[in-house]
Design an enzyme around this catalytic site. Structure first.
Site, PDB file in Angstrom:
ATOM      1  N   SER A  37      34.550  38.015  38.579  1.00 43.92           N
ATOM      2  CA  SER A  37      34.285  37.593  39.952  1.00 43.92           C
ATOM      3  C   SER A  37      34.344  36.078  40.006  1.00 43.92           C
ATOM      4  O   SER A  37      34.081  35.392  39.006  1.00 43.92           O
ATOM      5  CB  SER A  37      32.903  38.074  40.398  1.00 43.92           C
ATOM      6  OG  SER A  37      32.472  37.424  41.575  1.00 43.92           O
ATOM      7  N   TYR A  86      23.802  38.886  39.303  1.00 45.63           N
ATOM      8  CA  TYR A  86      25.203  39.304  39.456  1.00 45.63           C
ATOM      9  C   TYR A  86      26.151  38.249  38.907  1.00 45.63           C
ATOM     10  O   TYR A  86      27.059  38.553  38.120  1.00 45.63           O
ATOM     11  CB  TYR A  86      25.506  39.563  40.934  1.00 45.63           C
ATOM     12  CG  TYR A  86      26.946  39.964  41.189  1.00 45.63           C
ATOM     13  CD1 TYR A  86      27.345  41.277  41.032  1.00 45.63           C
ATOM     14  CD2 TYR A  86      27.890  39.022  41.589  1.00 45.63           C
ATOM     15  CE1 TYR A  86      28.665  41.648  41.250  1.00 45.63           C
ATOM     16  CE2 TYR A  86      29.205  39.379  41.813  1.00 45.63           C
ATOM     17  CZ  TYR A  86      29.595  40.696  41.651  1.00 45.63           C
ATOM     18  OH  TYR A  86      30.898  41.054  41.863  1.00 45.63           O
TER      19      TYR A  86
END
Length: 249
Positions: free
Chosen positions: A141, A155
């Protein structure tokens, strides 16, 4: 090199299902796994109806069941007669400010996005080393580029760990017949992005996935996708003031 037989985890929805549709359109055989067998079966039926020449094998798999990962990967390899590419895509976007009493959400995110990704990487590379060929793709990501505060802290840390793993393996295997690609997607229109409230700079699903597949096919070592504006953000993000990063998060 054409990678004919492709395994995708987390393939029942979102980026995984969209990549499966794109690769099926290119005539690739697919091994798809996810936690929801009914959704996988529906996707397989859709893909075979649209592309009768393509073989689609499916298995139910919870990637957090680490002992099951190599078993399922082996079954799918045997069904397709080998695996040319494994896309480690399964992930979750839970999260809460650390210390706020929701450790369960953060631990689940860290487990699925890094530890379970490592289990998938172990299984994939064991197959590739035996074959002396293969392409490993890790879906990280853009949040891996810089730690994000608040509910995204765990995350972003999990994806940073995955990106570091990809970089380490790409270096280790640089002179081998095994290729490694780490993808850093920006905001792409999936249910996960919608739940996270990432409304800014969201790419349509088809555009975002087309960019991901193009980077995968080129077997780039590291790719920010879509290229615009995320390549620029990749350069700028480590140097932005904390206050601005907090607002962007």
């Amino acid at each position: 090199m054409t990678r004919k037989r492709i395994l995708i985890t987390g393939a029942s929805a979102g980026l995984g299902a969209a990549m499966a549709r794109d690769f099926a359109g290119k005539g690739r055989d697919l091994a798809l796994c996810a936690r929801r067998p009914a959704a996988l079966t529906a996707l397989r039926d859709e893909l075979v109806a649209a592309h009768p020449e393509v073989t689609v094998a499916v298995r139910a798999l919870d990637v957090d069941d680490h002992a099951a990962v190599p078993i399922v990967f082996g079954e799918l390899r045997d069904e397709l007669g080998g695996l040319d590419r494994v896309i480690v895509n399964a992930g979750i976007g839970k999260g809460a400010p650390i210390g706020s009493g929701r450790a369960d959400a953060n631990l689940a995110t860290a487990t699925t996005n890094f530890v379970s990704a490592l289990a998938q990487t172990e299984a994939a590379l064991e197959i590739f080393r035996a074959q002396q060929a293969g392409h490993l793709v890790l879906v990280a990501s853009m949040s891996a580029v810089r730690g994000l505060p608040g509910k995204k802290a765990a995350y972003s840390a999990s994806k940073a760990g995955l990106a570091a793993l990809g970089a380490a393996l790409a270096t280790e295997l640089a002179r081998s017949p095994i290729a490694v690609t780490t993808l850093l997607p920006g905001f792409i229109a999936t249910d996960m992005a919608a739940k996270a409230g990432d409304a800014r700079m969201v790419a349509p699903l088809d555009k975002g996935v087309a960019s991901m597949v193009a980077a995968i096919e080129k077997e780039r070592r590291r790719a920010c996708v879509p290229g615009w504006p995320w390549r620029l953000i990749d350069l700028a993000l480590p140097h932005l003031p904390d206050a601005l990063v907090a607002r962007l998060s």
